[in-house]
Design a protein around this motif. Structure first.
Motif, PDB file in Angstrom:
ATOM      1  N   SER A 184       0.849  -1.189   0.000  1.00  0.00           N
ATOM      2  CA  SER A 184       0.000   0.000   0.000  1.00  0.00           C
ATOM      3  C   SER A 184       0.882   1.236   0.000  1.00  0.00           C
ATOM      4  N   ILE A 185       0.547   2.199  -0.841  1.00  0.00           N
ATOM      5  CA  ILE A 185       1.294   3.447  -0.925  1.00  0.00           C
ATOM      6  C   ILE A 185       0.344   4.583  -0.567  1.00  0.00           C
ATOM      7  N   ILE A 186       0.685   5.351   0.442  1.00  0.00           N
ATOM      8  CA  ILE A 186      -0.184   6.431   0.899  1.00  0.00           C
ATOM      9  C   ILE A 186      -0.029   7.640  -0.019  1.00  0.00           C
ATOM     10  N   GLN A 187      -1.100   7.964  -0.723  1.00  0.00           N
ATOM     11  CA  GLN A 187      -1.111   9.146  -1.595  1.00  0.00           C
ATOM     12  C   GLN A 187      -1.675  10.367  -0.872  1.00  0.00           C
ATOM     13  N   ARG A 188      -2.734  10.159  -0.083  1.00  0.00           N
ATOM     14  CA  ARG A 188      -3.395  11.239   0.659  1.00  0.00           C
ATOM     15  C   ARG A 188      -3.803  10.715   2.026  1.00  0.00           C
ATOM     16  N   GLY A 189      -3.715  11.578   3.044  1.00  0.00           N
ATOM     17  CA  GLY A 189      -4.196  11.203   4.361  1.00  0.00           C
ATOM     18  C   GLY A 189      -5.702  11.315   4.445  1.00  0.00           C
ATOM     19  N   VAL A 190      -6.245  11.057   5.625  1.00  0.00           N
ATOM     20  CA  VAL A 190      -7.696  11.163   5.789  1.00  0.00           C
ATOM     21  C   VAL A 190      -8.137  12.608   5.597  1.00  0.00           C
ATOM     22  N   GLY A 191      -9.422  12.784   5.352  1.00  0.00           N
ATOM     23  CA  GLY A 191      -9.969  14.122   5.158  1.00  0.00           C
ATOM     24  C   GLY A 191     -10.585  14.276   3.782  1.00  0.00           C
ATOM     25  N   ILE A 192     -11.254  15.402   3.586  1.00  0.00           N
ATOM     26  CA  ILE A 192     -11.956  15.653   2.334  1.00  0.00           C
ATOM     27  C   ILE A 192     -11.105  16.540   1.424  1.00  0.00           C
ATOM     28  N   GLY A 193     -11.527  16.619   0.152  1.00  0.00           N
ATOM     29  CA  GLY A 193     -10.813  17.462  -0.790  1.00  0.00           C
ATOM     30  C   GLY A 193     -10.805  16.848  -2.173  1.00  0.00           C
ATOM     31  N   THR A 194     -10.062  17.457  -3.081  1.00  0.00           N
ATOM     32  CA  THR A 194      -9.876  16.952  -4.429  1.00  0.00           C
ATOM     33  C   THR A 194      -8.380  16.936  -4.743  1.00  0.00           C
ATOM     34  N   ALA A 195      -7.969  16.056  -5.645  1.00  0.00           N
ATOM     35  CA  ALA A 195      -6.550  15.951  -5.988  1.00  0.00           C
ATOM     36  C   ALA A 195      -6.392  15.263  -7.333  1.00  0.00           C
ATOM     37  N   SER A 196      -5.267  15.535  -7.973  1.00  0.00           N
ATOM     38  CA  SER A 196      -4.867  14.854  -9.201  1.00  0.00           C
ATOM     39  C   SER A 196      -3.615  14.045  -8.910  1.00  0.00           C
ATOM     40  N   GLU A 197      -3.530  12.864  -9.487  1.00  0.00           N
ATOM     41  CA  GLU A 197      -2.389  11.988  -9.239  1.00  0.00           C
ATOM     42  C   GLU A 197      -1.714  11.590 -10.544  1.00  0.00           C
ATOM     43  N   ARG A 198      -0.402  11.457 -10.500  1.00  0.00           N
ATOM     44  CA  ARG A 198       0.383  10.797 -11.539  1.00  0.00           C
ATOM     45  C   ARG A 198       1.335   9.857 -10.833  1.00  0.00           C
ATOM     46  N   VAL A 199       1.262   8.561 -11.134  1.00  0.00           N
ATOM     47  CA  VAL A 199       2.108   7.581 -10.471  1.00  0.00           C
ATOM     48  C   VAL A 199       2.961   6.851 -11.492  1.00  0.00           C
ATOM     49  N   ASP A 200       4.187   6.561 -11.089  1.00  0.00           N
ATOM     50  CA  ASP A 200       5.131   5.797 -11.900  1.00  0.00           C
ATOM     51  C   ASP A 200       5.084   4.360 -11.392  1.00  0.00           C
ATOM     52  N   LEU A 201       4.340   3.531 -12.091  1.00  0.00           N
ATOM     53  CA  LEU A 201       4.128   2.162 -11.629  1.00  0.00           C
ATOM     54  C   LEU A 201       5.422   1.358 -11.623  1.00  0.00           C
ATOM     55  N   ALA A 202       6.258   1.571 -12.625  1.00  0.00           N
ATOM     56  CA  ALA A 202       7.509   0.822 -12.699  1.00  0.00           C
ATOM     57  C   ALA A 202       8.422   1.161 -11.528  1.00  0.00           C
ATOM     58  N   ARG A 203       8.556   2.450 -11.225  1.00  0.00           N
ATOM     59  CA  ARG A 203       9.397   2.866 -10.105  1.00  0.00           C
ATOM     60  C   ARG A 203       8.867   2.308  -8.792  1.00  0.00           C
ATOM     61  N   ASP A 204       7.551   2.428  -8.575  1.00  0.00           N
ATOM     62  CA  ASP A 204       6.978   1.961  -7.315  1.00  0.00           C
ATOM     63  C   ASP A 204       7.044   0.444  -7.198  1.00  0.00           C
ATOM     64  N   HIS A 205       6.915  -0.253  -8.324  1.00  0.00           N
ATOM     65  CA  HIS A 205       7.026  -1.712  -8.308  1.00  0.00           C
ATOM     66  C   HIS A 205       8.432  -2.129  -7.914  1.00  0.00           C
ATOM     67  N   ARG A 206       9.441  -1.465  -8.450  1.00  0.00           N
ATOM     68  CA  ARG A 206      10.824  -1.779  -8.073  1.00  0.00           C
ATOM     69  C   ARG A 206      11.053  -1.512  -6.588  1.00  0.00           C
ATOM     70  N   ARG A 207      10.519  -0.408  -6.113  1.00  0.00           N
ATOM     71  CA  ARG A 207      10.662  -0.057  -4.702  1.00  0.00           C
ATOM     72  C   ARG A 207       9.951  -1.071  -3.808  1.00  0.00           C
ATOM     73  N   ALA A 208       8.786  -1.528  -4.236  1.00  0.00           N
ATOM     74  CA  ALA A 208       7.977  -2.428  -3.411  1.00  0.00           C
ATOM     75  C   ALA A 208       8.496  -3.860  -3.424  1.00  0.00           C
ATOM     76  N   PHE A 209       8.905  -4.330  -4.609  1.00  0.00           N
ATOM     77  CA  PHE A 209       9.186  -5.756  -4.764  1.00  0.00           C
ATOM     78  C   PHE A 209      10.618  -6.066  -5.214  1.00  0.00           C
ATOM     79  N   GLY A 210      11.399  -5.014  -5.496  1.00  0.00           N
ATOM     80  CA  GLY A 210      12.778  -5.231  -5.905  1.00  0.00           C
ATOM     81  C   GLY A 210      12.939  -5.826  -7.272  1.00  0.00           C
TER      82      GLY A 210
END
Length: 215
Positions: free
Chosen positions: A157-183
């Protein structure tokens, strides 16, 4: 003029390849996975957007991806929360409510071909699966990566936003996060899922995800 051309070329080289992006349509291909003994969420599929209401409930909505998207390695989306669950510890089973989770499910290519007709439980339980979950919620710092208490070594699990209300836009690098998560490098991106969870705290989530694109 030569300097201008050079600058433009550099900018184009560093910009994301929007031409290769594919929009995710929230339509008939999405299926709900309910959990035994628990009441399910309400999902509103509207093509470009997905509305979610979780009122002391929990369930997951998912879709498989066509083979033409298996090699995608980035994702963008917009999301909004109008009502939020309180902060919880997402690293343990029970009491781990969150507003929204966006799942990206990877399998090796040979396993991916054999899983095309199977449901999300089979995908998530496959020992070769790797799952990245981007979270809005939890009592954790933004960017923190947590082991999944349900998927074990297969999920993070990767925390993008904490609890609470609001709006946001996201861009995630799946390859980078996959390497970080699983090596290791990601393999085939075979499925997406969205969940909301409010059953442990007995609270309510009202949220929306829209304009999701995979690149």
């Amino acid at each position: 003029m030569k300097k201008i051309v050079t600058v433009v070329a550099c900018l184009l080289a560093t910009e994301p390849n929007f031409a290769s992006a594919q929009q995710v349509v929230f339509g008939k291909s999405w299926k709900e996975q309910r959990f035994s003994m628990l009441t399910s969420n309400d999902f509103a599929l509207n093509g470009d957007s997905l509305g979610v209401t979780s009122d002391g409930t929990v369930s997951l909505l998912w879709t498989s991806l066509p083979e033409t998207m298996w090699d995608k390695r980035q994702a963008t989306w917009e999301w909004a929360v109008e009502r939020s669950v309180p902060a919880t510890d997402l690293s343990r089973k029970g009491g781990d409510d969150r507003n929204l989770s966006v799942y990206f499910i990877f399998l090796p290519e040979d396993a991916a071909k054999g899983a095309q007709s199977k449901g999300v439980r089979a995908l998530l339980n496959n020992p070769d699966a790797r799952v990245l979950m981007y979270i809005w919620g939890g009592a954790h710092a933004r960017g923190e990566m947590l082991p999944s208490p349900y998927l074990g070594s297969r999920g993070r699990s990767i925390i993008q936003r904490g609890v609470g209300i609001g709006t946001a836009s996201e861009r995630v690098d799946l390859a980078r996060d996959h390497r970080r998560a699983f090596g290791e490098e990601p393999q085939s991106l075979v499925g997406l899922a969205v969940s909301s969870d409010s059953d442990d705290t007995g609270t309510e989530v009202v949220a929306r995800i829209s304009r999701m694109r995979i690149e």
